[in-house]
Enzyme design. Structure first.
Site, PDB file in Angstrom:
ATOM      1  CG  ASP A 129      26.827  11.792 -37.535  1.00  0.00           C
ATOM      2  OD1 ASP A 129      27.848  11.074 -37.085  1.00  0.00           O
ATOM      3  OD2 ASP A 129      25.965  11.182 -38.162  1.00  0.00           O
ATOM      4  CG  HIS A 176      20.759  -2.086 -37.638  1.00  0.00           C
ATOM      5  ND1 HIS A 176      20.436  -2.574 -38.994  1.00  0.00           N
ATOM      6  CD2 HIS A 176      20.883  -0.916 -37.926  1.00  0.00           C
ATOM      7  CE1 HIS A 176      20.913  -1.745 -39.782  1.00  0.00           C
ATOM      8  NE2 HIS A 176      21.179  -0.828 -39.306  1.00  0.00           N
TER       9      HIS A 176
END
Length: 279
Positions: A129, A176
Site C-alpha cells: 500500500d 471498481h
C-alpha cells in the site's frame, strides 16, 4: 434506530454518506456538463460538490479525520455477510498453490492476507500500500499474533510491480474505484512481473444484467454503481465491461475462470497471460 449511531463504524458510514456522497449526488448533471466523457479521477460529482480539485483518495490523505471516517465506513460495509472476507478465503484453492508468494496489492491493514495465511500456512504474503499507510500499519501490527508472517511493502499500484514471479497478485475491491483508464494502468503495471504460473486474482463485483436478480439485489448493485460514479468518477462493471478492461490493459490477459462464492456479492476473476495471443 438512533442507538445504532453509538456504534462507531455505523456512525462513520452515515457521516460518510451524508457529508461526502450526498453532497456530490446533487451535482451529477453539473459534473457531466463540465467534464464530458472524462475518465479523470478528479472529475467526479464529489469534486464539484466539495469544490476540491484533488481526487477523493488523495484528498483524504491530507485530511486524517475524513480518511479515518472512510475506513470506518469500509469496516461497516465489510461487516455485512455478503462482503465478508470468508468468501475470498473459502472461494479459492489457496492451499493448492503450495509454497508460493501472494502479493496483496492495495492490501491496507493486511487483514485479508492474515486470514489467508491461516487458511494456507505454506504461502508467503506481501502486503502493499502507500508508504504512509504501511508505516501506520507496521506500527499497529507490531507484536500482534500472525502479522510476523506478513511482509509489508510501500508501493503505489499505478507504478510497475516490484515483486516478480508471485503466484498470485491479489486485487480486492480495487479496480471498481477507478475508470477504465486508471484500472488498466493498475493491471498493466502487474503484467511485466509475471513469470510462469503467475496470475492476477480480482475479487470484485460483476454487475448483473437488468432484471436478472431480485429487486433488492438489483437496487444495491445500482446504488453501488452510482456511488462509484459520484465519488470517484468510476464504475461497477458487468462481465462485458470487465472483458473490455482486460483487453484494453493487455491483449494477452485471459480470463481463465470466474467463481462467485455462495452468498457473496463479489466474484473471483482469475487472469492469466496467454503468450500465444497477439501483443
Amino acid at each position: 434506530m438512533s442507538k445504532l449511531l453509538t456504534i462507531p463504524s455505523i456512525r462513520d458510514s452515515i457521516g460518510y454518506l451524508v457529508e461526502e456522497g450526498f453532497i456530490g449526488a446533487g451535482r451529477i448533471s453539473e459534473a457531466a456538463e463540465m467534464y464530458r466523457g472524462s475518465q479523470e479521477r478528479n472529475h467526479a460529482p464529489w469534486n464539484v460538490g466539495h469544490g476540491i480539485d484533488l481526487p477523493t483518495f488523495q484528498f483524504f490523505e491530507t485530511n486524517p479525520k475524513r480518511m479515518a471516517r472512510f475506513f470506518g465506513n469500509m469496516e461497516n460495509f465489510g461487516s455485512q455477510d455478503a462482503y465478508n472476507i470468508r468468501h475470498l478465503v473459502e472461494g479459492y484453492d489457496w492451499t493448492g498453490l503450495g509454497e508460493a508468494t501472494v502479493v496483496d496489492v492495495g492490501g491496507n491493514t493486511g487483514h485479508v492476507s492474515l486470514a489467508l495465511s491461516k487458511k494456507a500456512p505454506a504461502l508467503n504474503f506481501i502486503v502493499q500500500d502507500l508508504e504512509n499507510v504501511i508505516m501506520d500499519v507496521k506500527e499497529r501490527a507490531e507484536g500482534q499474533p500472525g502479522y510476523e508472517r506478513l511482509r509489508f511493502e510501500a508501493h503505489d499500484f499505478f507504478s510497475p510491480q516490484p515483486v516478480s514471479g508471485a503466484a498470485v497478485y491479489l486485487l480486492r475491491f480495487i479496480c471498481h474505484d477507478y475508470s477504465d483508464k486508471y484500472a488498466a494502468k493498475i493491471l498493466q503495471g502487474l503484467v511485466p512481473a509475471f513469470r510462469q504460473k503467475s496470475r492476477i486474482l480480482l475479487f470484485d463485483g460483476i454487475m448483473p444484467a437488468p432484471g436478472t436478480v431480485n429487486n433488492l439485489a438489483e437496487r444495491k448493485a445500482r446504488i453501488m454503481d452510482m456511488e462509484m460514479m459520484i465519488t470517484y468518477n468510476a464504475v461497477e462493471r458487468d462481465l462485458e465491461g470487465w472483458k473490455a478492461l482486460f483487453a484494453k490493459s493487455d491483449k494477452r490477459l485471459k480470463l481463465q475462470s470466474i467463481t462467485t462464492p455462495r452468498g457473496s456479492a463479489h466474484s473471483l476473476m482469475e487472469l492469466v497471460l496467454d503468450e500465444a495471443s497477439d501483443t
